[in-house]
Design an enzyme around this catalytic site. Structure first.
Site, PDB file in Angstrom:
ATOM      1  N   GLU A 156       8.840   0.694  -8.855  1.00  0.00           N
ATOM      2  CA  GLU A 156       7.452   0.688  -8.371  1.00  0.00           C
ATOM      3  C   GLU A 156       7.446   1.080  -6.896  1.00  0.00           C
ATOM      4  OE1 GLU A 156       7.920  -3.046  -5.957  1.00  0.00           O
ATOM      5  OE2 GLU A 156       6.209  -1.701  -6.035  1.00  0.00           O
ATOM      6  N   LEU A 158       4.470   0.468  -5.017  1.00  0.00           N
ATOM      7  CA  LEU A 158       3.131  -0.034  -4.692  1.00  0.00           C
ATOM      8  C   LEU A 158       3.173  -0.825  -3.399  1.00  0.00           C
ATOM      9  CD1 LEU A 158       2.179  -1.408  -8.255  1.00  0.00           C
ATOM     10  CD2 LEU A 158       1.831   0.907  -7.365  1.00  0.00           C
ATOM     11  N   ASN A 213      12.795   1.982   0.402  1.00  0.00           N
ATOM     12  CA  ASN A 213      12.337   0.814   1.158  1.00  0.00           C
ATOM     13  C   ASN A 213      13.167   0.557   2.401  1.00  0.00           C
ATOM     14  OD1 ASN A 213      10.136   0.223  -0.328  1.00  0.00           O
ATOM     15  ND2 ASN A 213      10.812  -1.825  -0.957  1.00  0.00           N
ATOM     16  N   CYS A 278       9.228  -7.490  -0.343  1.00  0.00           N
ATOM     17  CA  CYS A 278      10.101  -6.347  -0.655  1.00  0.00           C
ATOM     18  C   CYS A 278      11.083  -6.002   0.446  1.00  0.00           C
ATOM     19  CB  CYS A 278       9.235  -5.148  -1.027  1.00  0.00           C
ATOM     20  SG  CYS A 278       8.413  -5.423  -2.608  1.00  0.00           S
ATOM     21  N   ARG A 345       4.550 -14.178   1.822  1.00  0.00           N
ATOM     22  CA  ARG A 345       6.013 -14.182   1.682  1.00  0.00           C
ATOM     23  C   ARG A 345       6.674 -13.469   2.856  1.00  0.00           C
ATOM     24  NH1 ARG A 345       6.479 -12.374  -4.629  1.00  0.00           N
ATOM     25  NH2 ARG A 345       4.721 -11.059  -4.024  1.00  0.00           N
TER      26      ARG A 345
HETATM   27  C1  UDX Z   1       6.568  -1.849   0.681  1.00  0.00           C
HETATM   28  C2  UDX Z   1       6.692  -0.342   0.515  1.00  0.00           C
HETATM   29  O1  UDX Z   1       5.836   0.309   1.445  1.00  0.00           O
HETATM   30  C3  UDX Z   1       6.295   0.061  -0.910  1.00  0.00           C
HETATM   31  O2  UDX Z   1       6.460   1.444  -1.090  1.00  0.00           O
HETATM   32  C4  UDX Z   1       7.185  -0.715  -1.883  1.00  0.00           C
HETATM   33  O3  UDX Z   1       6.833  -0.406  -3.210  1.00  0.00           O
HETATM   34  C5  UDX Z   1       7.062  -2.211  -1.674  1.00  0.00           C
HETATM   35  O4  UDX Z   1       7.367  -2.542  -0.314  1.00  0.00           O
HETATM   36  P1  UDX Z   1       4.654  -3.597   1.133  1.00  0.00           P
HETATM   37  O5  UDX Z   1       5.799  -4.476   1.496  1.00  0.00           O
HETATM   38  O6  UDX Z   1       3.646  -4.087   0.174  1.00  0.00           O
HETATM   39  O7  UDX Z   1       5.225  -2.189   0.518  1.00  0.00           O
HETATM   40  O8  UDX Z   1       3.834  -3.208   2.448  1.00  0.00           O
HETATM   41  P2  UDX Z   1       4.041  -2.238   3.693  1.00  0.00           P
HETATM   42  O9  UDX Z   1       2.702  -1.737   4.043  1.00  0.00           O
HETATM   43  O10 UDX Z   1       5.116  -1.267   3.492  1.00  0.00           O
HETATM   44  O11 UDX Z   1       4.465  -3.278   4.880  1.00  0.00           O
HETATM   45  C6  UDX Z   1       5.678  -3.976   4.797  1.00  0.00           C
HETATM   46  C7  UDX Z   1       5.842  -4.786   6.089  1.00  0.00           C
HETATM   47  O12 UDX Z   1       6.096  -3.900   7.175  1.00  0.00           O
HETATM   48  C8  UDX Z   1       4.605  -5.597   6.469  1.00  0.00           C
HETATM   49  O13 UDX Z   1       5.012  -6.840   7.045  1.00  0.00           O
HETATM   50  C9  UDX Z   1       3.946  -4.744   7.527  1.00  0.00           C
HETATM   51  O14 UDX Z   1       3.184  -5.516   8.445  1.00  0.00           O
HETATM   52  C10 UDX Z   1       5.178  -4.162   8.211  1.00  0.00           C
HETATM   53  N1  UDX Z   1       4.924  -2.914   8.914  1.00  0.00           N
HETATM   54  C11 UDX Z   1       4.459  -1.840   8.211  1.00  0.00           C
HETATM   55  C12 UDX Z   1       5.201  -2.848  10.278  1.00  0.00           C
HETATM   56  O15 UDX Z   1       5.615  -3.837  10.881  1.00  0.00           O
HETATM   57  N2  UDX Z   1       4.989  -1.684  10.941  1.00  0.00           N
HETATM   58  C13 UDX Z   1       4.527  -0.592  10.281  1.00  0.00           C
HETATM   59  O16 UDX Z   1       4.357   0.429  10.959  1.00  0.00           O
HETATM   60  C14 UDX Z   1       4.255  -0.652   8.883  1.00  0.00           C
HETATM   61  C1  UDX Z   2       8.277  -8.560  -8.556  1.00  0.00           C
HETATM   62  C2  UDX Z   2       9.628  -8.580  -7.882  1.00  0.00           C
HETATM   63  O1  UDX Z   2       9.628  -9.679  -6.980  1.00  0.00           O
HETATM   64  C3  UDX Z   2       9.877  -7.330  -7.130  1.00  0.00           C
HETATM   65  O2  UDX Z   2      11.209  -7.311  -6.645  1.00  0.00           O
HETATM   66  C4  UDX Z   2       9.729  -6.168  -8.039  1.00  0.00           C
HETATM   67  O3  UDX Z   2       9.803  -4.990  -7.271  1.00  0.00           O
HETATM   68  C5  UDX Z   2       8.432  -6.228  -8.824  1.00  0.00           C
HETATM   69  O4  UDX Z   2       8.227  -7.496  -9.440  1.00  0.00           O
HETATM   70  P1  UDX Z   2       5.973  -9.263  -7.595  1.00  0.00           P
HETATM   71  O5  UDX Z   2       5.103  -8.760  -8.659  1.00  0.00           O
HETATM   72  O6  UDX Z   2       5.453  -9.331  -6.193  1.00  0.00           O
HETATM   73  O7  UDX Z   2       7.311  -8.419  -7.530  1.00  0.00           O
HETATM   74  O8  UDX Z   2       6.483 -10.717  -8.028  1.00  0.00           O
HETATM   75  P2  UDX Z   2       5.542 -11.957  -8.337  1.00  0.00           P
HETATM   76  O9  UDX Z   2       4.219 -11.800  -7.705  1.00  0.00           O
HETATM   77  O10 UDX Z   2       6.398 -13.147  -8.045  1.00  0.00           O
HETATM   78  O11 UDX Z   2       5.303 -11.809  -9.907  1.00  0.00           O
HETATM   79  C6  UDX Z   2       6.298 -12.127 -10.818  1.00  0.00           C
HETATM   80  C7  UDX Z   2       5.554 -12.706 -12.035  1.00  0.00           C
HETATM   81  O12 UDX Z   2       6.450 -12.851 -13.119  1.00  0.00           O
HETATM   82  C8  UDX Z   2       4.962 -14.085 -11.742  1.00  0.00           C
HETATM   83  O13 UDX Z   2       3.613 -14.092 -12.163  1.00  0.00           O
HETATM   84  C9  UDX Z   2       5.802 -15.038 -12.604  1.00  0.00           C
HETATM   85  O14 UDX Z   2       5.044 -16.129 -13.096  1.00  0.00           O
HETATM   86  C10 UDX Z   2       6.240 -14.122 -13.737  1.00  0.00           C
HETATM   87  N1  UDX Z   2       7.499 -14.459 -14.383  1.00  0.00           N
HETATM   88  C11 UDX Z   2       8.628 -14.598 -13.633  1.00  0.00           C
HETATM   89  C12 UDX Z   2       7.513 -14.597 -15.767  1.00  0.00           C
HETATM   90  O15 UDX Z   2       6.500 -14.470 -16.428  1.00  0.00           O
HETATM   91  N2  UDX Z   2       8.700 -14.868 -16.377  1.00  0.00           N
HETATM   92  C13 UDX Z   2       9.853 -15.015 -15.673  1.00  0.00           C
HETATM   93  O16 UDX Z   2      10.888 -15.271 -16.275  1.00  0.00           O
HETATM   94  C14 UDX Z   2       9.819 -14.882 -14.253  1.00  0.00           C
END
Ligand code: UDX
Ligand code: UDX
Length: 452
Positions: A156, A158, A213, A278, A345
């Site tokens: 993913e 996202l 990432n 992530c 998180r």
């Molecule tokens: C990230 C990746 O962007 C995405 O492609 C992957 O699928 C999942 O992990 P996410 O963690 O949801 O997505 O958010 P992102 O907007 O990338 O920000 C990640 C962290 O970096 C946040 O704490 C954000 O505040 C921080 N960040 C982002 C910075 O500190 N500076 C920046 O310029 C951009």
């Molecule tokens: C998760 C992973 O953390 C990330 O590394 C991966 O890229 C995408 O999936 P996220 O969707 O943010 O990301 O996790 P979370 O919001 O914790 O959702 C996981 C879901 O799975 C929860 O709703 C949890 O209840 C469920 N789960 C987990 C099950 O139904 N069965 C399980 O055995 C474990």
């Protein structure tokens, strides 16, 4: 096609709603009953812009349903997609949920009868799908990957806060596939996507996710290191340095003579460090993968070290501008790890709060969505209902999350209510040119103004 998704979290539910909107029949399976009720009534169990509307539509059309019982969902499915959590642990990532999901699918395969493609969407280190997942399914089913069921790794990409948009308009679909038959099924799932569909091996698909990432995380730590250097030398400005750097044709494209800054450059600006479920987890997972393989990962090590140091550097900046925080009240605006999400998180704002408390400050907190009373810090901070309540009478204010609302506040009026008009703009959102001369505006990426 019929798709079962195990894990209805930030990733699994957005993916399920998106696939349902493409016309597929989706059943989300989650062992957390609390998540199922909202989904069944077309509401997201967490904040994600646009997800409520999308869910209401596809649930209303009967294209998406939710259950805690995999045996209800799997029969007749073409795809069993695993999107369960892969949390960090000292050895890298915890695969227990992945193993459980693979075992549960395997146990049901013999009665399933048809051909189903087991698809991993959760972020797992290279070779996990073709070893751990494959073995768990084969052992639980007594069947063989290839002839009896398919295997795909579909990472993913996202971003929380814009996950629906990222699903609907992807840059890329990556499909690591065991064989042609597995690939063909997932290729049909994504038929009609107007972006490249990259076919590769299972392990390359896993590595594409980590490499993507960790590069972004490294760019953030690089920017924060440049910021720390600029903060040490009066007159240097990270903002101007980055503006100069971004003009490089290799970083900024020109279209009809106009400078076009690709989105990647938004990861080359200083901040207060990265958080989320992530980046921290994925960099650490690849780091431990390197250790396991005997490969040095110095850039990954430095990316995490720089990130961990950033909270201290930011509060040092505040103390250089307005004196020790001990015994003073500091308002922190922003608890979510980034704007437009309720996810805390690994939130950098929580790291700043810990740093402030460790130095003896009283901390008042606000967030646009996150309710501080639901957090472990609830008893150690004062929760403010509004930004004005947070800053009123405070000795300083720190912006920790890039909520667009914070840039639209009446900062001159807010500062006038503070005991000391000090604002550290950790996310570069304050329109500082509108502030009165009496304000002590502390930008990141520059040495603070001489202490008043
Ligand atoms: C990230 C990746 O962007 C995405 O492609 C992957 O699928 C999942 O992990 P996410 O963690 O949801 O997505 O958010 P992102 O907007 O990338 O920000 C990640 C962290 O970096 C946040 O704490 C954000 O505040 C921080 N960040 C982002 C910075 O500190 N500076 C920046 O310029 C951009
Ligand atoms: C998760 C992973 O953390 C990330 O590394 C991966 O890229 C995408 O999936 P996220 O969707 O943010 O990301 O996790 P979370 O919001 O914790 O959702 C996981 C879901 O799975 C929860 O709703 C949890 O209840 C469920 N789960 C987990 C099950 O139904 N069965 C399980 O055995 C474990």
């Amino acid at each position: 096609m019929k798709i079962t998704i195990i894990g209805a979290g930030y990733v699994g539910l957005v993916t399920g709603a998106g696939m349902a909107s493409m016309g597929h029949q989706v059943i989300c399976v989650d062992f957390n009953e609390a998540r199922l009720e909202p989904i069944r009534s077309g509401r997201a169990p967490f904040f994600e812009p646009g997800l409520d509307e999308l869910l209401a539509k596809v649930v209303g059309e009967g294209k998406l349903s939710a259950t805690s019982n995999l045996s209800e969902a799997l029969p007749g499915s073409d795809v069993a997609l695993i999107a369960v959590g892969t949390p960090s642990n000292p050895d890298g990532i915890d695969l227990s949920y992945i193993r459980a999901a693979a075992r549960d699918i395997g146990a049901l395969l013999p009665s399933h009868g048809g051909y189903v493609v087991v698809t991993v969407k959760s972020t797992v280190v290279p070779t996990t799908t073709e070893t751990v997942v494959r073995e768990e399914v084969e052992r639980a089913s007594g069947l063989k990957a290839g002839p009896d069921f398919g295997l795909v790794m579909n990472p993913e990409f996202l971003r929380e806060g814009c996950a629906v948009e990222d699903f609907m308009t992807p840059d890329r679909i990556v499909l690591g596939a065991l064989d042609d038959r597995s690939f063909d099924v997932l290729n049909r799932v994504y038929a009609g996507s107007d972006c490249p569909i990259l076919r590769t091996t299972l392990a390359n698909a896993e590595m594409i996710k980590y490499a993507s990432n960790t590069l972004l995380a490294m760019m953030i730590s690089f920017s924060n290191e440049i910021a720390s250097l600029c903060e040490a030398v009066p007159g240097l400005s990270e903002e101007e340095v980055m503006a100069g750097m971004h003009l490089d044709r290799r970083l900024t494209v020109r279209r009809n003579g106009e400078l076009v800054r690709p989105g990647l450059l938004s990861y080359l600006r200083a901040g207060i460090g990265f958080g989320g479920s992530c980046f921290p987890k994925d960099v650490a997972a690849l780091q431990s993968f390197g250790r396991e393989k005997g490969v040095a990962t110095r850039l990954l090590d430095a990316t995490l070290d720089t990130n961990h140091l950033r909270a201290k550097a930011v509060i040092d900046l505040l103390e250089r501008a307005s004196g020790p925080v001990g015994g003073r009240t500091v308002a922190v605006l922003g608890l979510a790890f980034k704007e437009n999400t309720d996810d805390v998180r690994e939130s950098p704002g929580l790291r700043l709060i810990k740093e402030l408390r460790d130095r003896g400050a009283r901390v008042r907190v606000h967030d646009v969505i996150v309710d501080a009373t639901t957090l472990p810090i609830a008893n150690h901070v004062e929760k403010a209902a509004t930004e004005a309540d947070a800053v009123r009478g405070a000795d300083a204010c720190v912006i920790a999350t890039k909520w667009p609302q914070y840039s639209r506040l009446d900062w001159p009026a807010l500062l006038a209510t503070m005991a000391r008009p000090v604002v550290l703009d950790g996310r570069q959102v304050v329109p500082w040119t509108t502030l009165p001369p009496s304000a002590v505006y502390v930008p990141i990426g520059a040495a603070p103004p001489a202490m008043a």
